[in-house]
Design a protein around this motif. Structure first.
Motif, mmCIF file in Angstrom:
data_model
loop_
_atom_site.group_PDB
_atom_site.id
_atom_site.type_symbol
_atom_site.label_atom_id
_atom_site.label_comp_id
_atom_site.label_asym_id
_atom_site.label_seq_id
_atom_site.Cartn_x
_atom_site.Cartn_y
_atom_site.Cartn_z
ATOM 1 N N PHE A 69 3.020 7.490 -8.139
ATOM 2 C CA PHE A 69 1.882 8.486 -8.324
ATOM 3 C C PHE A 69 0.574 7.707 -8.243
ATOM 4 O O PHE A 69 0.356 6.924 -8.705
ATOM 5 C CB PHE A 69 2.074 9.022 -9.862
ATOM 6 N N GLY A 70 -0.188 8.248 -7.364
ATOM 7 C CA GLY A 70 -1.554 8.135 -6.927
ATOM 8 C C GLY A 70 -1.305 6.885 -5.802
ATOM 9 O O GLY A 70 -2.569 6.717 -5.311
ATOM 10 N N SER A 71 -0.273 6.398 -5.569
ATOM 11 C CA SER A 71 -0.386 5.154 -4.235
ATOM 12 C C SER A 71 -0.770 5.640 -3.040
ATOM 13 O O SER A 71 -0.978 4.860 -2.152
ATOM 14 C CB SER A 71 1.257 4.540 -4.319
ATOM 15 N N ALA A 72 -0.433 7.039 -2.673
ATOM 16 C CA ALA A 72 -1.174 7.425 -1.304
ATOM 17 C C ALA A 72 -2.682 7.021 -1.082
ATOM 18 O O ALA A 72 -3.134 6.690 -0.067
ATOM 19 C CB ALA A 72 -0.713 8.705 -0.965
ATOM 20 N N ARG A 73 -3.383 7.405 -2.159
ATOM 21 C CA ARG A 73 -4.648 7.084 -2.171
ATOM 22 C C ARG A 73 -5.310 5.706 -2.706
ATOM 23 O O ARG A 73 -6.146 4.937 -2.080
ATOM 24 C CB ARG A 73 -5.422 8.271 -3.058
ATOM 25 N N TYR A 74 -4.566 5.150 -3.681
ATOM 26 C CA TYR A 74 -4.997 4.098 -4.375
ATOM 27 C C TYR A 74 -4.294 2.607 -4.037
ATOM 28 O O TYR A 74 -4.685 1.886 -4.627
ATOM 29 C CB TYR A 74 -5.333 4.496 -5.732
ATOM 30 N N GLY A 75 -2.950 2.754 -3.483
ATOM 31 C CA GLY A 75 -2.212 1.714 -3.334
ATOM 32 C C GLY A 75 -1.278 1.577 -4.378
ATOM 33 O O GLY A 75 -0.947 2.394 -5.423
ATOM 34 N N SER A 76 -0.918 0.320 -4.495
ATOM 35 C CA SER A 76 0.077 0.144 -5.643
ATOM 36 C C SER A 76 -0.585 -0.580 -6.965
ATOM 37 O O SER A 76 -1.883 -0.486 -6.896
ATOM 38 C CB SER A 76 0.802 -1.400 -5.206
ATOM 39 N N VAL A 77 0.252 -0.522 -7.915
ATOM 40 C CA VAL A 77 -0.406 -0.847 -9.254
ATOM 41 C C VAL A 77 -1.127 -2.059 -9.174
ATOM 42 O O VAL A 77 -2.363 -2.092 -9.664
ATOM 43 C CB VAL A 77 0.594 -0.832 -10.379
ATOM 44 N N ALA A 78 -1.287 -3.118 -8.447
ATOM 45 C CA ALA A 78 -1.541 -4.073 -8.407
ATOM 46 C C ALA A 78 -3.046 -4.053 -8.006
ATOM 47 O O ALA A 78 -3.824 -4.836 -8.465
ATOM 48 C CB ALA A 78 -1.018 -5.351 -7.382
ATOM 49 N N GLU A 79 -3.325 -3.106 -7.097
ATOM 50 C CA GLU A 79 -4.878 -2.689 -6.678
ATOM 51 C C GLU A 79 -5.680 -2.146 -7.838
ATOM 52 O O GLU A 79 -6.810 -2.029 -7.456
ATOM 53 C CB GLU A 79 -4.524 -1.993 -5.454
ATOM 54 N N CYS A 80 -4.931 -1.815 -9.071
ATOM 55 C CA CYS A 80 -5.806 -1.166 -9.957
ATOM 56 C C CYS A 80 -5.855 -2.081 -11.066
ATOM 57 O O CYS A 80 -6.536 -1.676 -12.126
ATOM 58 C CB CYS A 80 -4.856 0.185 -10.338
ATOM 59 N N VAL A 81 -5.448 -3.347 -10.950
ATOM 60 C CA VAL A 81 -5.543 -4.166 -12.062
ATOM 61 C C VAL A 81 -6.869 -4.947 -12.062
ATOM 62 O O VAL A 81 -7.147 -5.619 -10.961
ATOM 63 C CB VAL A 81 -4.444 -5.127 -12.013
ATOM 64 N N LEU A 84 14.658 8.197 0.439
ATOM 65 C CA LEU A 84 13.284 8.767 0.045
ATOM 66 C C LEU A 84 12.309 7.864 0.694
ATOM 67 O O LEU A 84 12.152 6.840 0.987
ATOM 68 C CB LEU A 84 12.876 8.286 -1.448
ATOM 69 N N LEU A 85 11.253 8.506 1.167
ATOM 70 C CA LEU A 85 10.304 8.024 2.142
ATOM 71 C C LEU A 85 8.907 8.146 1.323
ATOM 72 O O LEU A 85 8.724 9.326 0.839
ATOM 73 C CB LEU A 85 10.076 8.564 3.258
ATOM 74 N N THR A 86 8.008 7.115 1.201
ATOM 75 C CA THR A 86 6.735 7.368 0.623
ATOM 76 C C THR A 86 5.844 6.269 1.194
ATOM 77 O O THR A 86 6.079 5.764 2.201
ATOM 78 C CB THR A 86 6.661 7.199 -0.866
ATOM 79 N N VAL A 87 4.701 5.992 0.641
ATOM 80 C CA VAL A 87 3.906 5.187 1.095
ATOM 81 C C VAL A 87 3.203 4.262 0.000
ATOM 82 O O VAL A 87 3.284 4.677 -1.100
ATOM 83 C CB VAL A 87 2.364 5.833 1.832
ATOM 84 N N SER A 88 2.618 3.106 0.483
ATOM 85 C CA SER A 88 1.879 2.216 -0.380
ATOM 86 C C SER A 88 0.470 1.887 0.312
ATOM 87 O O SER A 88 0.327 1.265 1.189
ATOM 88 C CB SER A 88 2.692 0.820 -0.510
ATOM 89 N N GLY A 89 -0.508 3.004 -0.360
ATOM 90 C CA GLY A 89 -1.744 3.011 0.460
ATOM 91 C C GLY A 89 -1.282 3.471 2.045
ATOM 92 O O GLY A 89 -0.929 4.493 2.231
ATOM 93 N N LYS A 90 -1.837 2.661 2.978
ATOM 94 C CA LYS A 90 -1.644 2.921 4.359
ATOM 95 C C LYS A 90 -0.188 2.519 5.000
ATOM 96 O O LYS A 90 -0.019 2.993 6.105
ATOM 97 C CB LYS A 90 -2.787 2.085 5.114
ATOM 98 N N ASP A 91 0.724 1.923 4.144
ATOM 99 C CA ASP A 91 1.813 1.630 4.664
ATOM 100 C C ASP A 91 2.929 2.302 4.402
ATOM 101 O O ASP A 91 3.139 3.050 3.432
ATOM 102 C CB ASP A 91 1.989 0.018 4.216
ATOM 103 N N PHE A 92 3.953 2.232 5.054
ATOM 104 C CA PHE A 92 5.330 3.255 5.102
ATOM 105 C C PHE A 92 6.609 2.423 3.977
ATOM 106 O O PHE A 92 6.572 1.211 4.309
ATOM 107 C CB PHE A 92 5.874 3.085 6.317
ATOM 108 N N LEU A 93 6.782 3.209 3.199
ATOM 109 C CA LEU A 93 7.938 2.885 2.226
ATOM 110 C C LEU A 93 9.200 3.683 2.544
ATOM 111 O O LEU A 93 9.276 4.689 2.239
ATOM 112 C CB LEU A 93 7.332 2.665 0.737
#
Lengths: 479, 171
Positions: free
Chosen positions: A160-172, A387-396
């Motif tokens: 949740f939120g990772s498409a715009r803000y990236g992974s949790v590490a980027e919010c710490v 399941l396909l999703t993103v980590s910020g700009k990257d593909f998961l």
């Protein structure tokens, strides 16, 4: 040391004192077996004792006892890991259950940061922050009803939120970590005299060292997270794709805009699950893409959503957007929904994170792998969900092996279990050969073995410096 | 007065039926119960119109599914959501006929489920498409309320019972 020896009885007494009394320690065999395992189906040792500290000082006291008695320490959040994050590697391990450290310590809504203890769940944090009209940018995994802040930060995570803000590490912004020798370390600006935790960067970024470390460098007791104002409006859209290539192209373009907060896609196996939850028409579809756009103002939200809709519409047909809105209504209830109904068996996921230019490569690897193993999958009744999703700009890409079995009881469908575990390992290795990286490294994905010699040496020196006896989370990251 | 998502999606309704329950449970438990309550739960130990309708729903194919899933399966769409606070469902007759397709027009019939300040509210609203349908909807308020209100009350009672069982187990 064995739990039956007199010397462990002494250790137990000292551990009990460290955590404030006998009620916060257990050596109950059934409990230890349950808490020592995770969801990976991989082998593990059973801990000798589980302790429940309620402060950084109590964690430090536990580590002191463990160091003196030569015991290893593993740290457990909710136990939702699929990668042996907390599972003991040796008998006699002391398991530190962080769930008593569950307070939201400080919310600075005006300055947009909050301090939360490591054992707090994402759901509890979300609800506490909502009272202040703020939220974390990444705001939790699908398992956020159970998953803890500390576990997620130690393993890193996207959803949740990772498409715009990236992974949790980027919010710490900072962490408080108890090192193996009991030293309590605070990172970020909160460590500076006269400052509070508002900023991550003041000198070298030592916060980053402890993020995604799978606990290898110490025990996190609290985390300072950045905040954003709670979005006032949200729009969502969903699209049906016939071809995965078109889907990935659309995801790449949408991810690059960094407008959507959530962006994910399901295959027909997930559609079968969603059909049971009421979305019957999805059962007929091959691929669906879903995204959510949030903003403070309705006009911005609509215009952002419209931009992304135009991208998706070039390659697909629009469908009703109930799925992302329903997921959003009870965001952390998804795990329960997945394990309810006809699909209450074992889901064994793994994932590959790559730049979008390599998305086709990992998808081809998966397709080829499934073709090669079609007989084995069929023989054991194993399905492969995607399941396909993103980590910020990257593909998961997250494939998940599913079979009718039981996480905790290896006697149920043992052959399917063994096959799924072996298939997962082999596929992880193929993803690695294609240059994929991972969150949730734990003791599962090959990390140390893939690094260049220089960085391996550096990491080993850091680890030796912080924890010379290798007390905390031995084996994490493969160090 | 807080403007709810239901207010945003169904402003100035011509018809509304509302039921309310006071609960003390945390919102995740309430939303979980909302999404898992079945028609059989509504019928259990109850008499009257709400129970009769619930028994009929429970006897239909997929009757054992939660009511929330049944509503989605019968054509209601999720129009908006505020995590763990409110969800708005809606439909229009056209949407029901056309299946799982996107429709840019506003839905004409909707339902909001909101849990805030320990009050769980379920409210049905009808938005008229013309002055004539506004009059018709207003005239139907009484009969619709007599039918729908017992059903909504029964649903909230069943949700409350499910919440009580779950939270009892965690105390």
């Amino acid at each position: 040391l064995s739990v039956a020896t007199p010397s462990f009885a002494t250790t137990r007494q000292r551990l009990a004192r460290a955590v404030g009394g006998d009620e916060n320690i257990s050596t109950d065999a059934a409990l230890l077996k349950r808490l020592s395992g995770d969801l990976s189906l991989e082998p593990f040792e059973i801990a000798a004792a589980v302790v429940r500290p309620a402060s950084a000082d109590e964690v430090a006291a536990v580590l002191a006892v463990a160091a003196e008695d030569g015991l290893a320490v593993s740290v457990r959040g909710a136990g939702m890991s699929y990668t042996r994050a907390h599972t003991p590697s040796s008998p006699g391990t002391v398991l530190v259950d962080m769930t008593r450290l569950n307070r939201v310590v400080q919310v600075e809504a005006a300055d947009l940061f909050a301090v939360v203890e490591a054992g707090c769940t994402w759901e509890a944090l979300y609800l506490a922050l909502r009272e202040h009209d703020v939220r974390t940018p990444y705001w939790g995994p699908l398992s956020g009803r159970h998953a803890t802040i500390g576990g997620t930060v130690s393993q890193n995570s996207v959803f949740f939120g990772s498409a715009r803000y990236g992974s949790v590490a980027e919010c710490v912004l900072g962490v408080t970590v108890v090192l193996a020798d009991g030293t309590i370390v605070r990172t970020g600006s909160g460590s500076a005299r006269g400052a509070n935790g508002f900023a991550r960067h003041f000198g070298p970024d030592l916060t980053g060292l402890f993020l995604g470390d799978s606990g290898a460098f110490g025990v996190k007791t609290d985390v300072t997270l950045s905040l954003v104002p709670t979005p006032q409006v949200a729009s969502a859209a969903s699209f049906a794709f016939d071809r995965i290539d078109d889907l990935v192209d659309a995801m790449r373009e949408i991810a690059a805009r960094r407008i959507a907060t959530d962006l994910y896609a399901f295959d027909r196996f997930y559609h079968g699950l969603l059909a049971q939850l009421g979305f019957r028409e999805l059962a007929q579809l091959e691929w669906t893409l879903h995204f959510v756009v949030e903003d403070a103002e309705a006009a911005h939200c609509r215009s952002g959503c419209a931009q992304l809709e135009r991208i998706a519409e070039r390659r697909s047909r629009r469908i009703d957007s109930s799925v992302p809105l329903a997921i959003r209504a009870d965001p952390f209830g998804a795990t329960r929904a997945i394990f309810r109904g006809d699909h209450h068996g074992v889901h064994l996921p793994l994932h590959a994170i790559v730049p979008f230019s390599r998305a086709g490569t990992v998808i081809s690897i998966l397709d080829q792998f499934l073709v090669e193993h079609v007989d084995e999958l069929s023989e054991h009744g194993i399905g492969a969900w995607r399941l396909l999703t993103v980590s910020g700009k990257d593909f998961l890409l997250e494939p998940s092996f599913y079979f009718v079995g039981d996480y905790r009881d290896p006697s149920v469908a043992p052959e399917a279990r063994a096959a799924a575990v072996a298939l997962r390992r082999e596929l992880a290795s193929r993803f690695d050969n294609a240059g994929a990286v991972h969150t949730q490294v734990g003791k599962y994905y090959d990390y140390a073995g893939r690094l260049e010699p220089g960085i391996t040496t550096a990491l080993q020196r850091i680890r030796a410096s912080l924890d010379p006896a290798g007390v905390v989370a031995p084996g994490a990251l493969g160090l | 007065v807080t403007e709810t998502l239901l207010d945003l999606h169904f402003p100035r309704p011509a018809l509304r039926v509302r039921a309310l329950a006071e609960l003390t449970a945390p919102s995740p438990a309430v939303f979980r119960a909302v999404s898992e309550t079945t028609a059989a739960d509504l019928a259990r130990g109850r008499t009257g119109l709400g129970a009769r309708v619930a028994r009929r729903l429970a006897s239909e194919p997929n009757g054992a599914s939660p009511l929330y899933a049944q509503m989605l399966g019968r054509g209601l769409r999720v129009l908006a959501s505020d995590p763990l606070r409110e969800v708005v469902l809606g439909f229009s007759p056209t949407l029901l006929r056309r299946g799982f397709v996107h429709d840019r027009r506003p839905a004409s019939v909707g339902m909001g489920i909101r849990y805030d300040a320990r009050r769980l509210t379920v409210e049905m609203r009808v938005r008229p498409r013309s002055p004539l349908t506004r009059l018709a909807a207003a005239a139907a308020q009484g009969p619709v309320e007599r039918f729908a209100r017992p059903l909504l009350d029964a649903w909230l009672d069943a949700v409350r019972a499910r919440v009580d069982i779950e939270t009892e187990g965690t105390r």
